[in-house]
Design a protein around this motif. Structure first.
Motif, PDB file in Angstrom:
ATOM      1  N   CYS A 168       0.802  -1.212   0.000  1.00  3.75           N
ATOM      2  CA  CYS A 168       0.000   0.000   0.000  1.00  3.75           C
ATOM      3  C   CYS A 168       0.843   1.274   0.000  1.00  3.75           C
ATOM      4  N   GLU A 193       4.938   2.816   0.678  1.00  4.40           N
ATOM      5  CA  GLU A 193       5.673   3.739  -0.191  1.00  4.40           C
ATOM      6  C   GLU A 193       6.287   4.865   0.635  1.00  4.40           C
ATOM      7  N   PRO A 240      -4.964   7.308  -6.604  1.00  4.09           N
ATOM      8  CA  PRO A 240      -3.933   6.611  -7.379  1.00  4.09           C
ATOM      9  C   PRO A 240      -4.061   5.100  -7.258  1.00  4.09           C
ATOM     10  N   GLU A 241      -3.799   4.408  -8.361  1.00  8.56           N
ATOM     11  CA  GLU A 241      -3.666   2.945  -8.411  1.00  8.56           C
ATOM     12  C   GLU A 241      -4.981   2.187  -8.317  1.00  8.56           C
ATOM     13  N   THR A 242      -6.000   2.710  -7.645  1.00 10.60           N
ATOM     14  CA  THR A 242      -7.153   1.881  -7.295  1.00 10.60           C
ATOM     15  C   THR A 242      -8.458   2.242  -7.994  1.00 10.60           C
TER      16      THR A 242
END
Length: 494
Positions: free
Chosen positions: A14, A18, A450-452
């Motif tokens: 997750c 980061e 972001p990302e999801t």
């Protein structure tokens, strides 16, 4: 001249991981290590692992083995595991995976440079010994801020005097008490830790045992780090923790987030503040008001519903039901009709009946969520649910998972189509060649993390550069993704 030492950080899991990787990068850079992107070009490959669910643990092991293979054909001399899986399993992971030259826990982060140097020089560092980190902090939240001897990645528990000749791009993340942070990406978006740990005792979740009890960062630290990120060119900051709705309870003010958000939004250079990881049972009117009415604060609600059938929620040690959850969503959308909402759900939980499954389907059908993550239940060692009776067999769980994933895909595509005609503020994240005829520009609107949560594809990339906030009109969809036409292109081009 000191010998050149190179290190690569490979991050899994997750956004919290980061942030931890960037803390490790800052510490290492400040101590003379050269950071490289390609693990094959590094003397030491540090894999920041995820230990949440079985699939994530497998990905972490695969990453460690892949890095280990580089020893045969690359510069790499050592592979080191850090992060949640290393913290959770420690010596057990070291014994099961001798390919890892070191398994380091959170307590090793403050001295990460010396640990890696010892390993690189052929020495050994004792593998981390796991312990229940919930027992390291006082039970009373009000007493936790004085527990300075507990390692909390990203929290700056010990004074760090930054050297006068810090490498370019490295700075104290949030004042003289903070660990150093070094950005590992050029994205205009960055995460900032608001807190760590969790006091909730969900019966399916092991995270509190290895991340510890909930403890907030001080507002001054969060503000300082946000200002530093803005100086690095960051335009959107995402606040992360295991439970942002609890922020401030150990600082004497459970409503501290409502005060902090406008201050963060006022930081020069920041265009958007996003809050993730919200607990439905802890949502309060004042927080909803701030999230839906503060300029530059995204009306974005990452609500951890997990299920909507009352009996299943009680077995999960959670609260709520379908109707209460729908009322919460109505309240949010009454204040901000374009608000984005995402959530995750577990199907096949022990004791979940056909009626419970149908109740969850009823909720999803009416909730109009922008993004839905669905997971099949699996036992997580150390959790209460491992000992539950009435467990569904794997085939039944797989069948329910497949059904709900198909439904989620259909519903989120429908929700995206509802946004056709809307005017959105989109942060441009990348401009890249998509074919021989031109460039493609991609970004994210306020309802897309972001990302999801999908992205926005621009119909015209003229004048668009990463980090620019652009007004755009939605003209189509590609599944959950939106297709949008930039408005005021001349102004956008500057």
């Amino acid at each position: 001249m000191p010998e050149r030492r190179t290190v690569a950080l490979v991050t899994l899991g997750c956004a919290r991981n980061e942030v931890d990787s960037e803390e490790l990068a800052g510490r290492l850079a400040a101590d003379g290590w050269e950071l490289v992107e390609d693990a094959a070009e590094a003397d030491v490959a540090v894999v920041n692992t995820c230990g949440f669910v079985e699939a994530a643990k497998k990905d972490s092991v695969d990453a460690l083995l892949e890095a280990n293979d580089l020893k045969d054909h690359g510069r790499t001399q050592a592979v080191v595991a850090v992060g949640c899986m290393a913290e959770r399993y420690g010596k057990e992971l070291a014994d099961a995976l001798p390919e890892a030259d070191g398994v380091l826990g959170f307590d090793d982060y403050a001295d990460i440079s010396n640990r890696l140097q010892t390993i690189l020089s052929g020495g050994s560092v004792e593998a981390h010994t796991p312990r229940d980190r919930r027992k390291l902090l006082p039970i009373s939240p009000a007493e936790r801020q004085q527990a300075a001897d507990v390692a909390l990645p990203g929290h700056a528990q010990e004074p760090v005097q930054a050297p006068a000749d810090l490498p370019e791009g490295v700075a104290p993340a949030s004042g003289p008490r903070a660990p150093l942070r070094r950005r590992l990406a050029t994205s205009p978006v960055a995460s900032v830790k608001l807190a760590s740990g969790c006091d909730r005792r969900c019966s399916f979740c092991a995270i509190p045992s290895f991340r510890g009890s909930f403890i907030s960062r001080r507002p001054s630290d969060v503000l300082g780090e946000t200002r530093w990120l803005a100086e690095q060119g960051v335009k959107e900051v995402m606040l992360v923790s295991e439970n942002n709705t609890s922020y401030g309870k150990d600082l004497g003010d459970i409503r501290l987030l409502e005060t902090l958000l406008p201050e963060l939004a006022a930081v020069d250079g920041i265009e958007r503040i996003r809050v993730s990881y919200l607990q439905p049972a802890e949502m309060r009117p004042g927080l909803i008001d701030v999230l839906t009415s503060t300029p530059k604060v995204a009306p974005y609600f990452d609500l951890s519903f997990q299920h909507s059938a009352p009996d299943v929620l009680r077995a999960m040690r959670r609260f709520g039901d379908t109707d209460r959850f729908l009322e919460l969503l109505d309240t949010i959308r009454g204040k901000a009709p374009q608000a984005g909402v995402r959530s995750n759900f577990i199907v096949g939980f022990p004791g979940e009946t056909e009626a419970d499954f149908a109740e969850l389907e009823r909720f999803l059908t009416h909730a109009r969520l922008d993004a839905i993550g669905v997971f099949g239940y699996s036992d997580e060692e150390g959790t209460e649910a491992v000992g539950y009776e009435n467990k569904l067999d794997e085939d039944a769980i797989a069948e329910r998972l497949a059904h709900m994933q198909r439904l989620a895909e259909e519903l989120t595509s429908q929700r995206a189509e509802e946004r056709i005609g809307e005017t959105l503020e989109v942060l441009v994240e990348s401009v890249e060649a998509v074919d021989e005829d031109g460039d493609g520009a991609y970004g994210r609107a306020a309802h897309q993390a972001p990302e999801t949560d999908g992205q926005v594809l621009f119909t015209d990339s003229t004048g668009l550069v990463p980090g620019r906030m652009v007004t755009a009109k939605v003209v189509g969809t590609l599944g959950v993704d939106l297709v949008a036409e930039p408005l005021e292109l001349e102004e956008a081009a500057g």
